[in-house]
Design an enzyme around this catalytic site. Structure first.
Site, mmCIF file in Angstrom:
data_model
loop_
_atom_site.group_PDB
_atom_site.id
_atom_site.type_symbol
_atom_site.label_atom_id
_atom_site.label_comp_id
_atom_site.label_asym_id
_atom_site.label_seq_id
_atom_site.Cartn_x
_atom_site.Cartn_y
_atom_site.Cartn_z
ATOM 1 N N ASN A 190 1.016 -1.064 0.048
ATOM 2 C CA ASN A 190 -0.164 -0.235 -0.023
ATOM 3 C C ASN A 190 0.833 1.145 -0.222
ATOM 4 O O ASN A 190 1.447 1.583 1.015
ATOM 5 C CB ASN A 190 -0.785 -0.083 1.435
ATOM 6 C CG ASN A 190 -1.629 1.328 1.370
ATOM 7 O OD1 ASN A 190 -1.706 2.259 0.605
ATOM 8 N ND2 ASN A 190 -2.241 1.398 2.790
ATOM 9 N N GLU B 61 -6.784 4.744 7.532
ATOM 10 C CA GLU B 61 -6.483 6.266 7.398
ATOM 11 C C GLU B 61 -7.744 6.986 6.708
ATOM 12 O O GLU B 61 -8.066 8.084 6.806
ATOM 13 C CB GLU B 61 -5.341 6.424 6.681
ATOM 14 C CG GLU B 61 -4.045 6.192 7.503
ATOM 15 C CD GLU B 61 -2.898 5.501 6.629
ATOM 16 O OE1 GLU B 61 -2.867 5.653 5.462
ATOM 17 O OE2 GLU B 61 -2.001 5.129 7.302
ATOM 18 N N GLU C 145 -5.432 -4.589 10.676
ATOM 19 C CA GLU C 145 -4.564 -3.809 10.715
ATOM 20 C C GLU C 145 -4.806 -3.014 11.900
ATOM 21 O O GLU C 145 -5.417 -1.960 12.206
ATOM 22 C CB GLU C 145 -4.473 -2.912 9.652
ATOM 23 C CG GLU C 145 -4.069 -3.272 8.337
ATOM 24 C CD GLU C 145 -3.380 -2.185 7.227
ATOM 25 O OE1 GLU C 145 -2.615 -2.525 6.795
ATOM 26 O OE2 GLU C 145 -4.123 -1.104 7.050
ATOM 27 N N GLY D 218 2.412 2.402 10.585
ATOM 28 C CA GLY D 218 3.486 3.413 10.516
ATOM 29 C C GLY D 218 4.147 3.722 11.812
ATOM 30 O O GLY D 218 4.758 4.867 11.712
HETATM 31 P P1 PGA Z 1 2.721 0.388 7.628
HETATM 32 O O1 PGA Z 1 1.421 0.543 7.045
HETATM 33 O O2 PGA Z 1 3.382 -0.890 6.849
HETATM 34 O O3 PGA Z 1 3.612 1.577 7.168
HETATM 35 O O4 PGA Z 1 2.659 0.270 9.082
HETATM 36 C C1 PGA Z 1 0.513 -0.530 6.959
HETATM 37 C C2 PGA Z 1 -1.089 0.160 6.111
HETATM 38 O O5 PGA Z 1 -1.264 1.152 6.666
HETATM 39 O O6 PGA Z 1 -1.511 -0.731 5.506
#
Ligand code: PGA
Length: 258
Positions: free
Chosen positions: A9, A96, A166, A172
């Site tokens: 992603n 998000e 998630e 993140g």
């Molecule tokens: P990340 O994001 O691997 O940067 O933690 C995962 C996501 O939001 O799909």
């Protein structure tokens, strides 16, 4: 056995020129990893360029969002038929989107319904916040997201749906869930709720991914878990070597489980 699934992603990163560069760097290494599904989800503006570079490979393309209507006066939105022209997959209900763009279980539901009716496989994202996690509400939150997100949707073929667990506190942040912890939620809450809704056979076929700070160094731990079928990777999917290593770990985890 479910075929492992690794999706990148890219979020709001990469211009067309940058995307071309990254994909060119990634394709040979990704192509060499067999036995797993590999998917890139770059921004809308780069889909056409990326799809041209992926032609002739078996690396698939996914969008990061879409509207549920086929067409109309929806400034700034992208329709399912536009997505279906280029993509096999679409990420729906990423945390998000829920946090910053007002998406709810009800809009997720419309989008999933629309994706399925256009032959696009939705990657439906669920996950709890840190506060919910600390208040031990994880199960309740995930059950609600799944039941409402999939309400009135009939699924008879588990290959038409992918779910990504998630935990928001892991996205993140560099603070991934433990592999065992993620496996417990994925097996005990996500897969069992799919079994309740659609029966055991569908539940056994649906791929359920973990997402949240997956990197080359921790990926193998997740892929060795019985109920984790792959990963939705954010930051680490923007680095060719790192993403290739994650795909390799998924292929090895699959072999180890056979
Ligand atoms: P990340 O994001 O691997 O940067 O933690 C995962 C996501 O939001 O799909």
């Amino acid at each position: 056995m479910r075929k492992p699934f690794v999706a990148g992603n890219w979020k709001m990163h990469k211009t067309v020129a940058e995307a071309r560069h990254l994909v060119s760097e990634m394709v040979p290494g990704l192509q060499a990893v067999s036995g797993i599904d590999r998917v890139l989800c770059p921004p809308f503006t780069t889909l056409l360029a990326v799809s041209a570079l992926l032609a002739g490979t078996d690396i698939a393309l996914g969008a990061q969002n879409m509207h549920w209507e086929i067409a109309g006066a929806f400034t700034g939105e992208v329709s399912p038929s536009m997505v279906a022209e280029l993509c096999k997959y679409v990420i729906i209900g990423h945390s998000e989107r829920r946090a910053y763009f007002g998406e709810t279980d009800s809009t997720v539901n419309r989008k999933v319904q629309s994706a399925l009716s256009h032959g696009i496989v939705p990657i439906v994202c669920v996950g709890e916040t840190l506060q919910e996690n600390e208040a031990r509400l994880t199960e309740e939150v995930i059950l609600r997201q799944i039941k409402e997100g999939l309400a009135r949707i009939d699924i008879t073929d588990g290959s038409t749906l992918v779910i990504a667990y998630e935990p928001i506190w892991a996205i993140g942040t560099g603070r991934a869930a433990t592999a065992q912890g993620a496996n417990t939620v994925i097996g005990g809450v996500v897969r069992s709720s799919i079994a309740e809704l659609y029966g055991q056979e569908v539940a056994e076929a649906v791929r359920i991914l973990y997402g949240g700070s997956v990197k080359a160094e921790n990926a193998a731990d997740f892929f060795l878990q019985s109920d984790i079928d792959g990963a939705l990777v954010g930051g680490a999917s923007l680095k060719a070597a790192e993403f290739i290593k994650i795909a390799q770990a998924a292929a090895q985890g699959y072999l180890a489980g056979q």
